[in-house]
Design an enzyme around this catalytic site. Structure first.
Site, mmCIF file in Angstrom:
data_model
loop_
_atom_site.group_PDB
_atom_site.id
_atom_site.type_symbol
_atom_site.label_atom_id
_atom_site.label_comp_id
_atom_site.label_asym_id
_atom_site.label_seq_id
_atom_site.Cartn_x
_atom_site.Cartn_y
_atom_site.Cartn_z
ATOM 1 N N ARG A 46 3.579 0.019 40.304
ATOM 2 C CA ARG A 46 2.896 -0.621 41.242
ATOM 3 C C ARG A 46 2.541 0.350 42.533
ATOM 4 O O ARG A 46 3.087 1.490 42.370
ATOM 5 C CB ARG A 46 3.392 -1.888 41.830
ATOM 6 N N CYS A 52 4.931 -3.246 53.443
ATOM 7 C CA CYS A 52 4.935 -3.182 52.117
ATOM 8 C C CYS A 52 5.572 -1.894 51.533
ATOM 9 O O CYS A 52 6.492 -1.245 52.354
ATOM 10 C CB CYS A 52 3.558 -3.125 51.406
ATOM 11 N N ASP A 75 -4.751 0.132 49.648
ATOM 12 C CA ASP A 75 -5.227 0.118 48.257
ATOM 13 C C ASP A 75 -6.828 0.351 48.124
ATOM 14 O O ASP A 75 -7.315 0.909 47.196
ATOM 15 C CB ASP A 75 -5.134 -1.611 47.725
#
Ligand code: RUB
Length: 314
Positions: free
Chosen positions: A19, A132, A201
């Protein structure tokens, strides 16, 4: 073996065993390299067809991180150019392996360069919040620490998958001063925060930043207290299709990440939503730190135009 590597990498990305936008881009390209090494083709045509099919499949593994299609398209564009030149099968395979290696090496170099550029933006005595787990962000913070700067890091836990724990443990193992907080405490702690650094992202043509769900709330809290809000992201996180007005798809994940099966079954009337990413508007972003320089969000279009002069052809 080759198909297996493509399939297993697809599964690893989809299930998030691999990920993070940079990692999934490198994993996809490494799987394409394994395909090149598999020898499962006996002609140039078969080789390229297999490579195109592998790339198309890998791009579907997760929808939001644009690093994935950008990385795969980089390899496929080069395959198309190479294919049109003809040549031997051996030559094609060697050339495509090299392209894959070059992408992975440049991705790793980019993260390091972002670390170097970003570290200059961290001051002695700063309190830095992150959300994150981003390699680009840990590169910035680790480089600042290695440069001898003394600062404190606050990592949000990042529900529902707790990637903030990875960030906290990586940074603590590197000797940084780090505190883990629940996401819901972000606004309370923002009062003492000087700088927020998050990854991305995808970055849209207008400078909006698509990152882990909750990033936009952190940005809102940072805006309120006038903490600086920086985004650390490699140039392959820029989304060329947003230049022609396309929106970035936000991945919806399983309700099982939000509540256990037994609870969901006992409360079947409750609807559960689990978006994996959100959009932080450019007004809440101060700077985007890339390996190609540091840009205000409104200026990122210039880098995008430089990289993708014909976005519709990507
Ligand atoms: C990861 C996430 C990260 C970006 C940037 O989400 O949102 O902030 O991908 O990471 P997930 P990096 O855990 O769902 O993949 O800088 O490592 O590319």
């Amino acid at each position: 073996m080759a198909r297996d590597t493509i399939d297993s990498t697809f599964d690893e990305i989809r299930s998030m065993r691999v990920r993070g936008a940079g990692r999934i881009a490198r994993a996809a390209v490494s799987a394409m390299k394994s395909y090149c090494e598999s020898g499962r083709f006996s002609s140039n045509r078969e080789f390229y067809e297999g490579l195109f099919a592998a790339g198309e499949k890998l791009k579907e593994a997760r929808p939001t991180a644009v690093s994935l299609p950008n990385a795969v398209n980089y390899v496929l564009a080069s395959a198309r150019r190479r294919q049109s030149k003809g040549g031997t099968l051996k030559g094609s395979v060697a050339a495509m392996r090299e392209v894959c290696d070059a992408f992975v090496a440049s991705s790793l170099r980019a993260t390091e360069t972002i670390g170097e550029y970003g570290s200059k933006r961290i001051q002695d005595g700063d309190v830095v919040m992150t959300h994150c787990n981003s390699e680009a962000v840990t590169a910035v913070l680790s480089a600042a620490h290695a440069a001898g700067k003394k600062f404190e890091v606050i990592a949000t836990e990042t529900r529902p998958r707790f990637q903030g724990r990875i960030t906290a443990s990586v940074l603590a193992n590197r000797g940084l001063d780090v505190t883990l907080i629940p996401d819901s405490a972000a606004r309370v702690y923002m009062r003492k925060v000087d700088t927020v650094v998050v990854g991305a992202d995808a970055i849209a043509a207008n400078g909006a930043v698509i990152n882990k769900i909750g990033t936009s709330q952190v940005a809102l809290a940072a805006h309120e207290t006038r903490a600086r809000f920086y985004v650390a992201a490699e140039a392959y996180k820029l989304s060329p299709m947003t230049m022609t007005g396309e929106l970035v798809e936000i991945e919806q994940r399983s309700p099982l990440e939000v509540a256990p099966r037994a609870w969901l079954e006992a409360n079947s009337a409750v609807k559960v939503k689990n978006p994996a990413f959100d959009v932080t508007p450019p007004e809440y972003v101060d700077l985007i730190i890339t390996e190609r320089g540091i840009f205000p969000p409104q200026g990122i279009i210039l880098l995008m135009k430089d990289l993708y002069d014909e976005p519709w052809s990507v």
